[in-house]
Enzyme design. Structure first.
Site, PDB file in Angstrom:
ATOM      1  N   ASN A 100      13.931  28.533 -99.719  1.00  0.00           N
ATOM      2  CA  ASN A 100      12.983  29.647 -99.564  1.00  0.00           C
ATOM      3  C   ASN A 100      13.704  30.862 -98.982  1.00  0.00           C
ATOM      4  OD1 ASN A 100      13.035  28.058 -97.185  1.00  0.00           O
ATOM      5  ND2 ASN A 100      10.996  28.697 -96.550  1.00  0.00           N
ATOM      6  N   GLU A 134      12.658  34.495 -97.344  1.00  0.00           N
ATOM      7  CA  GLU A 134      11.530  35.280 -96.844  1.00  0.00           C
ATOM      8  C   GLU A 134      11.841  36.775 -96.848  1.00  0.00           C
ATOM      9  OE1 GLU A 134      10.311  33.333 -93.185  1.00  0.00           O
ATOM     10  OE2 GLU A 134       9.378  31.738 -94.374  1.00  0.00           O
ATOM     11  N   GLU A 162      11.152  26.150-104.468  1.00  0.00           N
ATOM     12  CA  GLU A 162      10.968  25.625-105.827  1.00  0.00           C
ATOM     13  C   GLU A 162      11.177  26.720-106.864  1.00  0.00           C
ATOM     14  OE1 GLU A 162       9.059  25.322-103.187  1.00  0.00           O
ATOM     15  OE2 GLU A 162       7.875  23.479-103.204  1.00  0.00           O
ATOM     16  N   CYS A 172       3.600  24.513-103.385  1.00  0.00           N
ATOM     17  CA  CYS A 172       2.405  25.352-103.261  1.00  0.00           C
ATOM     18  C   CYS A 172       1.819  25.628-104.654  1.00  0.00           C
ATOM     19  CB  CYS A 172       2.741  26.660-102.539  1.00  0.00           C
ATOM     20  SG  CYS A 172       3.481  27.920-103.601  1.00  0.00           S
TER      21      CYS A 172
HETATM   22  N1  THU Z   1       7.421  27.284 -98.868  1.00  0.00           N
HETATM   23  C1  THU Z   1       8.267  26.812 -99.821  1.00  0.00           C
HETATM   24  O1  THU Z   1       9.407  27.253 -99.950  1.00  0.00           O
HETATM   25  N2  THU Z   1       7.818  25.822-100.637  1.00  0.00           N
HETATM   26  C2  THU Z   1       6.620  25.206-100.511  1.00  0.00           C
HETATM   27  O2  THU Z   1       6.325  24.311-101.286  1.00  0.00           O
HETATM   28  C3  THU Z   1       5.702  25.595 -99.430  1.00  0.00           C
HETATM   29  C4  THU Z   1       6.058  26.836 -98.705  1.00  0.00           C
HETATM   30  C5  THU Z   1       7.927  28.308 -97.936  1.00  0.00           C
HETATM   31  C6  THU Z   1       7.345  29.682 -98.057  1.00  0.00           C
HETATM   32  C7  THU Z   1       7.597  30.237 -96.666  1.00  0.00           C
HETATM   33  O3  THU Z   1       8.907  30.734 -96.590  1.00  0.00           O
HETATM   34  C8  THU Z   1       7.512  29.024 -95.752  1.00  0.00           C
HETATM   35  O4  THU Z   1       7.671  27.890 -96.606  1.00  0.00           O
HETATM   36  C9  THU Z   1       6.215  28.899 -94.987  1.00  0.00           C
HETATM   37  O5  THU Z   1       5.130  28.958 -95.850  1.00  0.00           O
END
Ligand code: THU
Length: 138
Positions: free
Chosen positions: A48, A50, A61, A92
Site C-alpha cells: 500500500n 498512502e 492489491e 477491500c
Molecule cells: N489497505 C490495503 O492495502 N489493502 C486492503 O485490503 C485493505 C486496506 C490499506 C489502505 C490503507 O493504506 C491502509 O490499508 C489502511 O486502510
C-alpha cells in the site's frame, strides 16, 4: 476454485509478507503486502502507498495488479494478502472490483493473519455479480 498447490500457497504468502515491508504508510501505519501470480508464471508483489490527501492511497492489491497489467499480464492464477492486523486481511471492495476486471471468479484469494495462518476464498465469493466488461453492453 482454480487449483493451487500447497507449496504455491506458501510461496505467495511469503512474497506477500516480504512486500508488506515496502509499504509507505505515514498516515495509517497499517502495512499491507500482496502478491499476485500471473498465468505466465511471473509474480507481482505490491504494497500500500498512502498519500497526504488520503483518497489517492493505493492498496497493496491494486499496486500488484497495476504493476502486472503494465507489464502486459492479463490473466492471473492467485493472490495472497498480508498485513499486521490481528485479523485475517481480506481485500477491500475497490480492490475486489479492480481484480474482477482481469481475474476469474474462481481465482483463489489467500488471506493471511500475522502468524501466517491463512483462509482461502475466491474472488467470486468476495464479489458476486461483479460489474464486468460484458456488462457495458458495447
Ligand atoms: N489497505 C490495503 O492495502 N489493502 C486492503 O485490503 C485493505 C486496506 C490499506 C489502505 C490503507 O493504506 C491502509 O490499508 C489502511 O486502510
Amino acid at each position: 476454485m482454480k487449483q493451487i498447490h500447497e507449496s504455491e500457497i506458501k510461496n505467495l504468502i511469503k512474497m506477500a509478507f516480504e512486500a508488506k515491508e515496502r509499504a509507505y504508510v505515514p498516515y495509517s501505519g497499517f502495512r499491507v503486502g500482496a502478491c499476485l501470480k500471473a498465468s505466465s508464471g511471473a509474480y507481482y508483489p505490491g504494497c500500500n502507498i498512502e498519500n497526504a490527501a488520503y483518497s489517492p492511497t493505493n492498496c497493496a492489491e491494486r499496486t500488484a495488479l497495476f504493476r502486472a497489467v503494465y507489464e502486459g499480464e492479463r490473466e492471473f492464477d492467485a493472490i495472497a494478502i498480508a498485513s499486521d492486523s490481528g485479523n485475517f486481511t481480506f481485500p477491500c471492495g475497490v480492490c475486489r472490483q479492480a481484480l474482477a476486471e482481469f481475474c476469474g471468479a474462481d481465482m483463489p484469494v489467500i488471506c493471511t493473519d500475522p502468524k501466517g495462518q491463512y483462509k482461502i476464498t475466491t474472488l467470486g465469493e468476495l464479489l458476486p455479480n461483479a460489474f464486468l466488461p460484458k456488462d457495458l453492453d458495447i
